[in-house]
Write an enzyme that holds these catalytic residues in place. Structure first.
Site, PDB file in Angstrom:
ATOM      1  N   GLN A 106     -12.907 -12.145  13.081  1.00 14.04           N
ATOM      2  CA  GLN A 106     -12.901 -12.171  14.551  1.00 14.04           C
ATOM      3  C   GLN A 106     -11.765 -13.042  15.066  1.00 14.04           C
ATOM      4  OE1 GLN A 106     -15.094 -10.059  15.415  1.00 14.04           O
ATOM      5  NE2 GLN A 106     -14.652 -10.036  17.596  1.00 14.04           N
TER       6      GLN A 106
ATOM      7  N   GLU B  23     -20.950 -11.398  22.202  1.00 14.68           N
ATOM      8  CA  GLU B  23     -20.480 -10.015  22.160  1.00 14.68           C
ATOM      9  C   GLU B  23     -20.960  -9.364  20.850  1.00 14.68           C
ATOM     10  OE1 GLU B  23     -16.202  -7.614  22.253  1.00 14.68           O
ATOM     11  OE2 GLU B  23     -16.263  -9.734  21.703  1.00 14.68           O
TER      12      GLU B  23
ATOM     13  N   ASP C 167     -16.744  -2.241  14.558  1.00 13.39           N
ATOM     14  CA  ASP C 167     -15.449  -2.036  15.193  1.00 13.39           C
ATOM     15  C   ASP C 167     -14.922  -0.629  14.965  1.00 13.39           C
ATOM     16  OD1 ASP C 167     -15.292  -4.585  16.220  1.00 13.39           O
ATOM     17  OD2 ASP C 167     -14.108  -5.385  14.557  1.00 13.39           O
TER      18      ASP C 167
ATOM     19  N   HIS D 287     -37.501   5.293  62.806  1.00 17.72           N
ATOM     20  CA  HIS D 287     -37.759   5.808  61.461  1.00 17.72           C
ATOM     21  C   HIS D 287     -39.053   6.627  61.457  1.00 17.72           C
ATOM     22  CE1 HIS D 287     -34.602   3.146  60.185  1.00 17.72           C
ATOM     23  NE2 HIS D 287     -34.812   3.389  58.894  1.00 17.72           N
TER      24      HIS D 287
END
Length: 448
Positions: free
Chosen positions: A274, A343, A377, A436
């Protein structure tokens, strides 16, 4: 090389959720400060169109593209010249991504609320998307796959990809994105590709871009997805509303929750993988084993010296965003990684599947020794466009759902409306909005 944060004992128990989150390692990523830089860039594109984009490419990417849109012949040449092994790998990555994302398809659901009264949730893809593919320190054909596949599965009718022009390209590819990115587009059947990066690319998608003679080269899009640097994130923030966005992606990050059963060599290899992304990449180990921490540090020192991008790796590992967090036990470790909201979160513990099931905040979870982040990945089938900066506590990664909108279709008969008319009128009057209610009673004039 990598710092340690000791959260054993009272150091952790004294922290509430917010304080814990701010205590944990995190990169400095001030999107708000970057707005001042990207605002004039976006305005230049808004008013200058294609010419402004070409000028900005020359300024920031050190090359002026021959044309903003990549010619079909150049895209075809990229596929023709692609290494057969890389082509086979990309094709397998695409196949696996399609397999997973096909199962994310939404179906319309009709609920009969009362006889004669139904509400249908209809799923409709956005009309046009702009997909951003980074091209700075590294080249990411895998990001083409991760952006395009879910959009195609969702049924988006118009797709455009943009990636920065590469100053190092030669021959037919000079002034265009990296040929491997172009080849990935060709494999996916995407023929609308632009040579633009950074904030200017997001502005191009938001405003569209025309030549000096008024010919539209890039139509505006509805939604922009894909990761990028801080200027891409700032442009997304600035233009959000004019366009939809997936997220303001920050620096990439991995957290590993490990106990004394973990293999220090595997932990170190994954932290380094990483850190290889860029100087701000975050690599965080959370463990209750000081012995493992010591062995990981030794492995990091040895492995980082041998890897190709040693300087980049060591910068990332030594930055404030990376560290080893010591905790008292597994429960405390889970609390820490949930507060961090990584992440990518790896679980390298005994009974890793059971531990993974207890995690609430993560972009993606990788279970056990044989599910490294690298797998996700490229070839797990999962999507690698994931929330960063702790946003996993409220946001999801890119998926088919990202490109769909749920529209409620309300279909009531006269009798079904009559049965609930009093309810509508009562609630409308309670909110002091009598018109309404009158919109309902007007449909039953004989009852007035």
């Amino acid at each position: 090389m990598i710092s340690r944060l000791d959260l054993r004992g009272a150091a952790l128990s004294s922290l509430d959720a917010r304080a814990l989150r701010t205590t944990l390692p995190r990169a400095e990523f001030d999107v708000e400060a970057a707005l001042a830089t990207v605002r004039p860039i976006c305005e230049q594109v808004h008013h200058g169109g294609v010419e402004a984009l070409l000028e900005l490419g020359e300024k920031f990417d050190r090359v002026r593209p021959t044309s903003l849109r990549v010619p079909a012949a150049v895209i075809a040449a990229a596929l023709d010249q692609l290494d057969p092994a890389v082509r086979a790998a990309l094709e397998e990555s695409i196949r696996r991504a399609r397999t997973v994302h096909e199962d994310q398809r939404r179906i319309d659901t009709t609920t009969q609320v009362v006889p004669g009264g139904t509400v249908t949730e209809r799923w409709v893809p956005v009309d046009r998307v702009g997909l951003y593919v980074p091209g700075g320190v590294a080249v990411y054909p895998s990001s083409v796959v991760m952006n395009v596949v879910p959009a195609q599965v969702a049924g988006v009718g118009s797709l455009a990809v943009t990636s920065p022009p590469q100053a190092t390209n030669t021959g037919v590819f000079a002034g265009y994105p990296h040929p491997t990115i172009l080849a990935a587009c060709a494999l996916l059947g995407v023929d609308e590709v632009f040579a633009a990066g950074g904030a200017q690319a997001i502005a191009m998608f938001a405003y569209g871009a025309a030549d000096a003679d008024g010919t539209v080269v890039c139509e505006p899009v509805t939604l922009v997805t894909g990761p990028g640097n801080i200027y891409v994130a700032a442009a997304k923030r600035l233009l959000k509303g004019l366009i939809g966005i997936d997220a303001e992606a920050g620096p990439t990050e991995i957290a590993i929750l490990a106990d004394d059963s973990a293999d220090a060599e595997l932990v170190a290899a994954d932290l380094i993988s990483q850190a290889e992304h860029d100087d701000l990449a975050a690599s965080v180990l959370v463990t209750d084993s000081t012995d493992l921490a010591d062995r990981v540090v030794a492995a990091l020192e040895r492995r980082s010296a041998l890897t190709k991008h040693t300087v980049r790796v060591n910068t990332a590992l030594g930055g404030r965003q990376s560290g080893i967090v010591l905790v008292d036990g597994l429960d405390e470790g889970i609390r820490v990684v949930d507060a961090y909201g990584a992440e990518h979160l790896e679980i390298q513990t005994r009974d890793a599947s059971a531990v993974a099931a207890r995690i609430r905040n993560a972009g993606a979870i990788f279970v056990g020794d044989y599910a490294p982040v690298s797998l996700g990945d490229y070839a797990a089938g999962s999507n690698h466009v994931l929330p960063t900066g702790g946003c996993a506590c409220h946001s999801s990664g890119l998926s088919v759902q990202s490109f769909l909108r749920g529209i409620h279709v309300v279909d009531y008969s006269r009798d079904a409306l009559a049965d609930v008319a009093d309810v509508v009128v009562t609630l409308a009057n309670a909110e002091d909005l009598p018109a309404h209610g009158e919109a309902v009673t007007a449909r039953f004039p004989t009852a007035q």
